[in-house]
Write a protein that holds these residues in place. Structure first.
Motif, PDB file in Angstrom:
ATOM      1  N   LEU A   1       0.317   8.256  -5.934  1.00  0.00           N
ATOM      2  CA  LEU A   1       0.034   7.454  -6.970  1.00  0.00           C
ATOM      3  C   LEU A   1      -1.740   7.554  -7.585  1.00  0.00           C
ATOM      4  O   LEU A   1      -2.114   6.741  -8.120  1.00  0.00           O
ATOM      5  CB  LEU A   1       0.184   5.885  -6.620  1.00  0.00           C
ATOM      6  CG  LEU A   1       1.447   5.598  -6.424  1.00  0.00           C
ATOM      7  CD1 LEU A   1       1.694   4.054  -5.826  1.00  0.00           C
ATOM      8  CD2 LEU A   1       2.664   5.929  -7.459  1.00  0.00           C
ATOM      9  N   ALA A   2      -2.336   8.433  -6.796  1.00  0.00           N
ATOM     10  CA  ALA A   2      -3.937   8.724  -6.865  1.00  0.00           C
ATOM     11  C   ALA A   2      -4.176   8.880  -8.250  1.00  0.00           C
ATOM     12  O   ALA A   2      -3.476   9.676  -9.040  1.00  0.00           O
ATOM     13  CB  ALA A   2      -4.433   9.521  -6.078  1.00  0.00           C
TER      14      ALA A   2
ATOM     15  N   HIS B   1       0.817  -1.234   0.042  1.00  0.00           N
ATOM     16  CA  HIS B   1      -0.050   0.243   0.075  1.00  0.00           C
ATOM     17  C   HIS B   1       0.970   1.177  -0.130  1.00  0.00           C
ATOM     18  O   HIS B   1       1.868   1.251   0.529  1.00  0.00           O
ATOM     19  CB  HIS B   1      -1.036  -0.136   1.221  1.00  0.00           C
ATOM     20  CG  HIS B   1      -1.852   0.854   1.022  1.00  0.00           C
ATOM     21  ND1 HIS B   1      -1.861   2.397   1.347  1.00  0.00           N
ATOM     22  CD2 HIS B   1      -3.339   0.733   0.989  1.00  0.00           C
ATOM     23  CE1 HIS B   1      -2.941   2.979   1.082  1.00  0.00           C
ATOM     24  NE2 HIS B   1      -4.002   1.869   0.931  1.00  0.00           N
TER      25      HIS B   1
ATOM     26  N   CYS C   1      -9.597   6.565  -7.835  1.00  0.00           N
ATOM     27  CA  CYS C   1      -9.318   6.535  -6.352  1.00  0.00           C
ATOM     28  C   CYS C   1     -10.322   7.685  -5.621  1.00  0.00           C
ATOM     29  O   CYS C   1     -10.708   7.493  -4.500  1.00  0.00           O
ATOM     30  CB  CYS C   1      -8.023   7.037  -5.965  1.00  0.00           C
ATOM     31  SG  CYS C   1      -6.827   6.109  -6.853  1.00  0.00           S
TER      32      CYS C   1
ATOM     33  N   PHE D   1      -7.453   7.919   1.631  1.00  0.00           N
ATOM     34  CA  PHE D   1      -5.919   8.333   1.399  1.00  0.00           C
ATOM     35  C   PHE D   1      -5.545   9.231   0.118  1.00  0.00           C
ATOM     36  O   PHE D   1      -4.337   9.449  -0.155  1.00  0.00           O
ATOM     37  CB  PHE D   1      -5.003   7.168   1.516  1.00  0.00           C
ATOM     38  CG  PHE D   1      -3.573   7.359   1.671  1.00  0.00           C
ATOM     39  CD1 PHE D   1      -3.031   8.229   2.572  1.00  0.00           C
ATOM     40  CD2 PHE D   1      -2.567   6.446   0.610  1.00  0.00           C
ATOM     41  CE1 PHE D   1      -1.725   8.500   2.890  1.00  0.00           C
ATOM     42  CE2 PHE D   1      -1.316   7.056   0.692  1.00  0.00           C
ATOM     43  CZ  PHE D   1      -0.905   7.889   1.783  1.00  0.00           C
TER      44      PHE D   1
ATOM     45  N   CYS E   1     -11.244   6.355  -2.247  1.00  0.00           N
ATOM     46  CA  CYS E   1     -10.168   5.897  -1.043  1.00  0.00           C
ATOM     47  C   CYS E   1      -9.743   7.022  -0.455  1.00  0.00           C
ATOM     48  O   CYS E   1      -9.198   8.149  -0.768  1.00  0.00           O
ATOM     49  CB  CYS E   1      -8.852   5.443  -1.959  1.00  0.00           C
ATOM     50  SG  CYS E   1      -7.433   5.408  -1.027  1.00  0.00           S
TER      51      CYS E   1
ATOM     52  N   PRO F   1     -11.445   1.337  -2.488  1.00  0.00           N
ATOM     53  CA  PRO F   1     -10.792  -0.022  -2.680  1.00  0.00           C
ATOM     54  C   PRO F   1     -11.200  -1.054  -1.481  1.00  0.00           C
ATOM     55  O   PRO F   1     -11.219  -0.563  -0.320  1.00  0.00           O
ATOM     56  CB  PRO F   1      -9.312   0.179  -2.627  1.00  0.00           C
ATOM     57  CG  PRO F   1      -9.012   1.480  -1.772  1.00  0.00           C
ATOM     58  CD  PRO F   1     -10.374   2.168  -2.078  1.00  0.00           C
TER      59      PRO F   1
ATOM     60  N   CYS G   1      -6.154  -1.067  -1.836  1.00  0.00           N
ATOM     61  CA  CYS G   1      -5.300  -0.034  -3.061  1.00  0.00           C
ATOM     62  C   CYS G   1      -5.893  -0.713  -4.414  1.00  0.00           C
ATOM     63  O   CYS G   1      -5.701  -1.784  -4.602  1.00  0.00           O
ATOM     64  CB  CYS G   1      -3.911   0.160  -2.905  1.00  0.00           C
ATOM     65  SG  CYS G   1      -3.420   0.996  -4.120  1.00  0.00           S
ATOM     66  N   HIS G   2      -6.615   0.156  -5.440  1.00  0.00           N
ATOM     67  CA  HIS G   2      -6.732  -0.449  -6.577  1.00  0.00           C
ATOM     68  C   HIS G   2      -5.442  -0.709  -7.453  1.00  0.00           C
ATOM     69  O   HIS G   2      -5.843  -1.415  -8.409  1.00  0.00           O
ATOM     70  CB  HIS G   2      -7.693   0.848  -7.362  1.00  0.00           C
ATOM     71  CG  HIS G   2      -8.884   1.295  -6.697  1.00  0.00           C
ATOM     72  ND1 HIS G   2      -9.951   0.373  -6.604  1.00  0.00           N
ATOM     73  CD2 HIS G   2      -9.319   2.550  -6.297  1.00  0.00           C
ATOM     74  CE1 HIS G   2     -10.889   1.097  -6.076  1.00  0.00           C
ATOM     75  NE2 HIS G   2     -10.538   2.264  -5.894  1.00  0.00           N
ATOM     76  N   PHE G   3      -4.452  -0.141  -7.107  1.00  0.00           N
ATOM     77  CA  PHE G   3      -3.221  -0.422  -7.960  1.00  0.00           C
ATOM     78  C   PHE G   3      -2.456  -1.514  -7.314  1.00  0.00           C
ATOM     79  O   PHE G   3      -1.133  -1.222  -7.788  1.00  0.00           O
ATOM     80  CB  PHE G   3      -2.917   0.925  -8.552  1.00  0.00           C
ATOM     81  CG  PHE G   3      -3.980   1.654  -9.207  1.00  0.00           C
ATOM     82  CD1 PHE G   3      -4.368   1.128 -10.424  1.00  0.00           C
ATOM     83  CD2 PHE G   3      -4.359   2.840  -8.682  1.00  0.00           C
ATOM     84  CE1 PHE G   3      -5.477   1.896 -10.952  1.00  0.00           C
ATOM     85  CE2 PHE G   3      -5.607   3.477  -9.236  1.00  0.00           C
ATOM     86  CZ  PHE G   3      -6.148   3.008 -10.219  1.00  0.00           C
TER      87      PHE G   3
ATOM     88  N   CYS H   1      -1.973  10.456  -1.571  1.00  0.00           N
ATOM     89  CA  CYS H   1      -1.315   9.582  -2.188  1.00  0.00           C
ATOM     90  C   CYS H   1      -0.624   9.972  -3.471  1.00  0.00           C
ATOM     91  O   CYS H   1      -1.137  10.744  -4.237  1.00  0.00           O
ATOM     92  CB  CYS H   1      -2.402   8.357  -2.644  1.00  0.00           C
ATOM     93  SG  CYS H   1      -1.637   7.055  -3.307  1.00  0.00           S
TER      94      CYS H   1
HETATM   95 FE1  SF4 Z   1      -3.433   5.581  -3.630  1.00  0.00          FE
HETATM   96 FE2  SF4 Z   1      -4.257   3.042  -4.075  1.00  0.00          FE
HETATM   97 FE3  SF4 Z   1      -5.857   5.065  -2.510  1.00  0.00          FE
HETATM   98 FE4  SF4 Z   1      -5.338   5.123  -5.300  1.00  0.00          FE
HETATM   99  S1  SF4 Z   1      -6.395   3.365  -4.268  1.00  0.00           S
HETATM  100  S2  SF4 Z   1      -5.493   6.668  -3.722  1.00  0.00           S
HETATM  101  S3  SF4 Z   1      -3.340   4.283  -5.594  1.00  0.00           S
HETATM  102  S4  SF4 Z   1      -3.830   4.063  -2.140  1.00  0.00           S
END
Ligand code: SF4
Length: 320
Positions: free
Chosen positions: A294-295, A249, A299, A288, A286, A304, A317-319, A292
């Motif tokens: 990587l968002a 994550h 997201c 976060f 999400c 997720p 986390c989606h990714f 994040c």
């Molecule tokens: Fe970050 Fe993963 Fe949340 Fe997307 S799903 S914001 S990539 S933690």
């Protein structure tokens, strides 16, 4: 550690909501609605007998609320907390060790009376002589002297006071200890001594720990398994070695990057950007995503799920 595999504690879809509304008159005068804070949201984990599961996350992530739910200080809004039977055949009950040993010890009592209190309350010893013997034994077990029993809490250092807290917790002969940031008020060198003491006691007495900390480096050597929490939810859970070798994550990775590395002290250490959002108004999707790196658009709208991976970890986390 002597981990048996059988569960000592199962926490299943635990929720805790606090009503943080203004008083009735204010709500009527200012036309305010009720406000709720979802401190713990759909949290599940298992602690095996003789093992240690750590809950880790920044302040406000809900880990201390979980500790208070497990020890019965708070009641769950939903979900279940199931303790397995202990050695007596009765369900285990959890004893708590608090962050601030000074605040949790009665300053007007001699240490011998602080440690003897559970023995008297629970009628674990019949005579005053047996109580004195047990207090002396507990002081020795935690590395203090029998003469220390005559002193008051203010006469001790922070580390020694935490030893007194541990002796008092052990007085009721618990099999399960909930340790809420037990070393975060202590100097680093003293932290190591207390953690070593707790590990030794775990081995010698067959204790099971639920350990709460904001610091992944503290829990690394204590834990069999780690659950990382963010805004009331578990976002990653894995065996300790798996989590450190392959954090999945983005939040876990950022928490790991904040740990100093003695082998490369000049390494650039990123911090987790921004503040934890208010749990009164958590971000959509999400939670976060505002912090994040990587968002992506998905997201912001889609939360997720906590998915299981082939190495036994689970990640939200989606990714990942
Ligand atoms: Fe970050 Fe993963 Fe949340 Fe997307 S799903 S914001 S990539 S933690």
């Amino acid at each position: 550690m002597n981990v048996t595999g059988a569960a000592a504690l199962e926490v299943d879809r635990l929720d805790r909501v606090f009503d943080v509304s203004s008083p009735f008159l204010n709500r009527v005068l200012y036309r305010q609605g009720r406000r709720y804070l979802h401190a713990v949201n759909d949290v599940s984990f298992t602690v095996p007998k003789g093992g240690c599961l750590s809950l880790v996350g920044e302040s406000g992530c809900g880990k201390s609320t979980v500790a208070r739910l497990v020890t019965g200080i708070y009641r769950p809004s939903a979900g279940e907390i199931r303790f397995a039977p202990g050695r007596s055949g009765q369900p285990l009950s959890a004893q708590m060790i608090f962050q601030d040993p000074y605040a949790s010890l009665n300053p007007r009592w001699r240490v011998k009376n602080i440690i003897a209190e559970p023995l008297r309350e629970l009628k674990l010893r019949d005579t005053e002589a047996a109580i004195s013997d047990r207090v002396a034994e507990l002081l020795t077990v935690v590395g203090l002297s029998v003469a220390d029993g005559e002193k008051f809490p203010h006469e001790f250092s922070g580390g020694q006071r935490q030893r007194i807290s541990i002796a008092r917790a052990l007085a009721s002969e618990p099999e399960f200890l909930v340790c809420d940031e037990p070393t975060s008020a202590l100097d680093v060198s003293v932290q190591a001594q207390i953690l070593n003491l707790m590990r030794r006691l775990q081995d010698e007495l067959g204790l099971t720990y639920l350990f709460i900390s904001h610091d992944l480096s503290v829990v690394r050597h204590m834990s069999d398994r780690i659950a990382v929490m963010y805004l009331g939810r578990i976002v990653e859970q894995a065996e300790t070695e798996v989590l450190f070798a392959d954090p999945k994550h983005p939040y876990t990775r950022l928490l790991l990057e904040t740990i100093p590395d003695v082998n490369s002290p000049n390494r650039d250490r990123r911090t987790v950007a921004g503040e934890v959002p208010s749990p009164l108004a958590p971000p959509s999707g999400c939670t976060f995503h505002p912090r994040c790196p990587l968002a992506q658009n998905r997201c912001k709208t889609e939360r997720p799920a906590l998915d299981s991976k082939s190495d036994g970890a689970s990640v939200a986390c989606h990714f990942a």
